[in-house]
Design an enzyme around this catalytic site. Structure first.
Site, PDB file in Angstrom:
ATOM      1  N   ARG A 170       0.644  -1.097  -0.177  1.00 56.61           N
ATOM      2  CA  ARG A 170       0.372  -0.335   0.108  1.00 56.61           C
ATOM      3  C   ARG A 170       0.857   1.525  -0.175  1.00 56.61           C
ATOM      4  O   ARG A 170       1.970   0.998   0.670  1.00 56.61           O
ATOM      5  CB  ARG A 170      -1.019   0.093   1.036  1.00 56.61           C
ATOM      6  CG  ARG A 170      -1.752  -1.432   1.137  1.00 56.61           C
ATOM      7  CD  ARG A 170      -2.420  -1.281   2.445  1.00 56.61           C
ATOM      8  NE  ARG A 170      -3.467  -2.114   2.776  1.00 56.61           N
ATOM      9  CZ  ARG A 170      -3.304  -3.307   3.477  1.00 56.61           C
ATOM     10  NH1 ARG A 170      -2.203  -3.785   3.680  1.00 56.61           N
ATOM     11  NH2 ARG A 170      -4.078  -4.049   3.421  1.00 56.61           N
ATOM     12  N   LYS A 195      -2.495  -2.864   8.001  1.00 55.53           N
ATOM     13  CA  LYS A 195      -4.143  -2.847   8.395  1.00 55.53           C
ATOM     14  C   LYS A 195      -3.765  -3.394   9.903  1.00 55.53           C
ATOM     15  O   LYS A 195      -4.009  -5.302   9.410  1.00 55.53           O
ATOM     16  CB  LYS A 195      -4.844  -2.698   7.733  1.00 55.53           C
ATOM     17  CG  LYS A 195      -4.990  -2.128   6.584  1.00 55.53           C
ATOM     18  CD  LYS A 195      -6.245  -1.791   5.487  1.00 55.53           C
ATOM     19  CE  LYS A 195      -6.218  -0.867   4.592  1.00 55.53           C
ATOM     20  NZ  LYS A 195      -7.953  -0.664   4.080  1.00 55.53           N
ATOM     21  N   HIS A 263      -3.001   2.559  -5.753  1.00 54.40           N
ATOM     22  CA  HIS A 263      -2.835   1.351  -5.627  1.00 54.40           C
ATOM     23  C   HIS A 263      -3.387   0.490  -6.605  1.00 54.40           C
ATOM     24  O   HIS A 263      -3.534  -0.633  -6.808  1.00 54.40           O
ATOM     25  CB  HIS A 263      -4.648   1.950  -4.672  1.00 54.40           C
ATOM     26  CG  HIS A 263      -4.670   0.915  -3.726  1.00 54.40           C
ATOM     27  ND1 HIS A 263      -4.365   0.223  -2.398  1.00 54.40           N
ATOM     28  CD2 HIS A 263      -5.509  -0.229  -3.125  1.00 54.40           C
ATOM     29  CE1 HIS A 263      -4.315  -0.446  -2.264  1.00 54.40           C
ATOM     30  NE2 HIS A 263      -5.491  -0.756  -2.636  1.00 54.40           N
ATOM     31  N   ARG A 266      -1.040  -1.882  -7.094  1.00 50.62           N
ATOM     32  CA  ARG A 266      -0.865  -3.259  -6.431  1.00 50.62           C
ATOM     33  C   ARG A 266      -2.077  -4.177  -6.513  1.00 50.62           C
ATOM     34  O   ARG A 266      -1.626  -4.808  -6.757  1.00 50.62           O
ATOM     35  CB  ARG A 266      -1.275  -2.501  -5.342  1.00 50.62           C
ATOM     36  CG  ARG A 266      -2.073  -3.749  -2.865  1.00 50.62           C
ATOM     37  CD  ARG A 266      -1.960  -3.035  -2.266  1.00 50.62           C
ATOM     38  NE  ARG A 266      -3.121  -3.786  -1.398  1.00 50.62           N
ATOM     39  CZ  ARG A 266      -2.539  -4.621  -0.394  1.00 50.62           C
ATOM     40  NH1 ARG A 266      -1.775  -4.532  -0.345  1.00 50.62           N
ATOM     41  NH2 ARG A 266      -3.183  -5.121   0.490  1.00 50.62           N
ATOM     42  N   HIS A 289      -3.958  -9.490   3.391  1.00 51.15           N
ATOM     43  CA  HIS A 289      -5.231  -9.082   4.157  1.00 51.15           C
ATOM     44  C   HIS A 289      -5.650 -10.318   4.645  1.00 51.15           C
ATOM     45  O   HIS A 289      -4.958 -11.589   4.593  1.00 51.15           O
ATOM     46  CB  HIS A 289      -5.845  -9.984   2.513  1.00 51.15           C
ATOM     47  CG  HIS A 289      -6.242  -8.355   1.483  1.00 51.15           C
ATOM     48  ND1 HIS A 289      -6.203  -9.987  -0.007  1.00 51.15           N
ATOM     49  CD2 HIS A 289      -6.228  -7.990   1.651  1.00 51.15           C
ATOM     50  CE1 HIS A 289      -5.997  -8.239  -0.207  1.00 51.15           C
ATOM     51  NE2 HIS A 289      -5.890  -7.163   0.203  1.00 51.15           N
ATOM     52  N   TYR A 298      -9.539 -11.193  -6.836  1.00 50.00           N
ATOM     53  CA  TYR A 298      -8.974 -11.374  -8.052  1.00 50.00           C
ATOM     54  C   TYR A 298      -8.972 -12.591  -8.885  1.00 50.00           C
ATOM     55  O   TYR A 298      -8.544 -12.127  -9.668  1.00 50.00           O
ATOM     56  CB  TYR A 298      -7.198 -10.925  -7.209  1.00 50.00           C
ATOM     57  CG  TYR A 298      -7.161  -9.989  -6.270  1.00 50.00           C
ATOM     58  CD1 TYR A 298      -6.216  -8.649  -7.510  1.00 50.00           C
ATOM     59  CD2 TYR A 298      -7.227  -9.247  -5.069  1.00 50.00           C
ATOM     60  CE1 TYR A 298      -6.648  -8.164  -6.746  1.00 50.00           C
ATOM     61  CE2 TYR A 298      -6.774  -8.754  -4.721  1.00 50.00           C
ATOM     62  CZ  TYR A 298      -6.546  -7.459  -5.543  1.00 50.00           C
ATOM     63  OH  TYR A 298      -6.091  -5.569  -4.605  1.00 50.00           O
TER      64      TYR A 298
END
Length: 322
Positions: A170, A195, A263, A266, A289, A298
């Site tokens: 990110r 995150k 982004h 990514r 994730h 994806y």
């Protein structure tokens, strides 16, 4: 520098404004939320308190604790009537729940109405990856060679974008790398705090290492070991906005759509790995994730890309009886 919603811009009693300021500080310093998220959460709370004031309710802590589900639904309905998207409404509800948890932890009481209100349904938008050639070109300083910018700035931007596409970072993660952790020489992995305070190890391939080394070779500013790897023209921490502007310039040079954002690099990292038979669990780990379901988006991107190519190439695709 983070410009969170000042307490004096919030409607309500002094104790509520103080609680809001403390909550925003926790989001920034302890939860490590991004600057944009903290600002958005503060704005969501301000809008909710303004709605309560218009409805005649006193926006103070006891009033929040005594809220009814209908009060929250009325706020959501009013915002939707103003044209606010379902995604923004979902974030607003998340902000209010976060603030309510803060009030509960601080002993102010439980805002039970929030548990009775469902989040609005939001259709998940598929990421829009770039073609491989475009993604590689965006991470090359040569594309912007004609711009009136110092060579070291072009090398810096190329290194940041190489980390986004070549390592799946990110933008905030790339700009958070310290000089002593720069992936050059024998350092071919990065420890990334992503995150939710989750740490992951990310391998760095040789072309990305080379891009970072090229930047370091021409950067005119001193870079202390514990300071940021990427700096602005005056030597301070590099702002994400500068990277976004660099990408906007690249969009024009390469003729790419507005969806070609930092982004998107990514997204491209994940989609291109998957197209090369990358393992979904491994890609989940690389991206950081928390849920495999997030990474599985994806697979839909890749399937959609293949179907689109089939429809365009096959003369009978999509026709009855084909």
């Amino acid at each position: 520098m983070l410009q969170t919603t000042p307490p004096d811009l919030l409607l309500g009693a002094p104790d509520l404004r103080e609680a809001a300021a403390a909550w925003l500080a926790v989001l920034k310093t302890e939860r490590r939320f991004s600057e944009n998220t903290v600002e958005a959460y503060g704005r969501d709370l301000r809008q909710f308190l303004a709605h309560l004031a218009r409805s005649g309710a006193a926006p103070d802590i006891p009033a929040l604790v005594a809220l009814k589900p209908r009060d929250l639904r009325a706020f959501m309905a009013a915002r939707r009537a103003e044209g606010v998207s379902g995604r923004s409404l979902m974030r607003a509800l998340a902000a209010l729940r976060s603030f309510a948890r803060h009030l509960d932890r601080e002993g102010h009481g439980t805002v039970s109405a929030l548990s009775a209100v469902r989040s609005p349904k939001v259709e998940r938008r598929l990421p829009r990856p770039l073609p491989v050639a475009a993604a590689v070109a965006m991470a090359s300083p040569d594309i912007r060679a004609g711009e009136d910018r110092p060579d070291w700035v072009l090398a810096r931007d190329a290194a940041v974008l190489a980390l986004l596409y070549g390592a799946g970072l990110r933008i905030g993660e790339a700009l958070g790398i310290r000089r002593k952790d720069a992936p050059v020489g024998d350092i071919d992995t990065l420890t990334i705090l992503g995150k939710g305070q989750k740490t992951r190890m990310v391998p760095v391939i040789a072309p990305v290492q080379a891009a970072v080394a090229d930047y370091l070779a021409v950067c005119p500013h001193p870079l202390p070991p514990d300071g940021p790897l990427f700096v602005g023209q005056k030597g301070g921490p590099l702002s994400p906005r500068i990277v976004q502007l660099a990408v906007a310039s690249l969009r024009g040079a390469l003729g790419l759509p507005d969806s070609a954002t930092p982004h998107a690099l990514r997204h491209s990292f994940a989609t291109h790995l998957l197209a090369r038979q990358g393992d979904l669990r491994a890609i989940q780990d690389l991206l950081g994730h928390a849920s495999l379901a997030t990474t599985q988006v994806y697979t839909k991107v890749d399937s959609a890309r293949l179907l689109s190519a089939f429809d365009a190439a096959h003369p009978r695709a999509g026709r009855p009886g084909g």
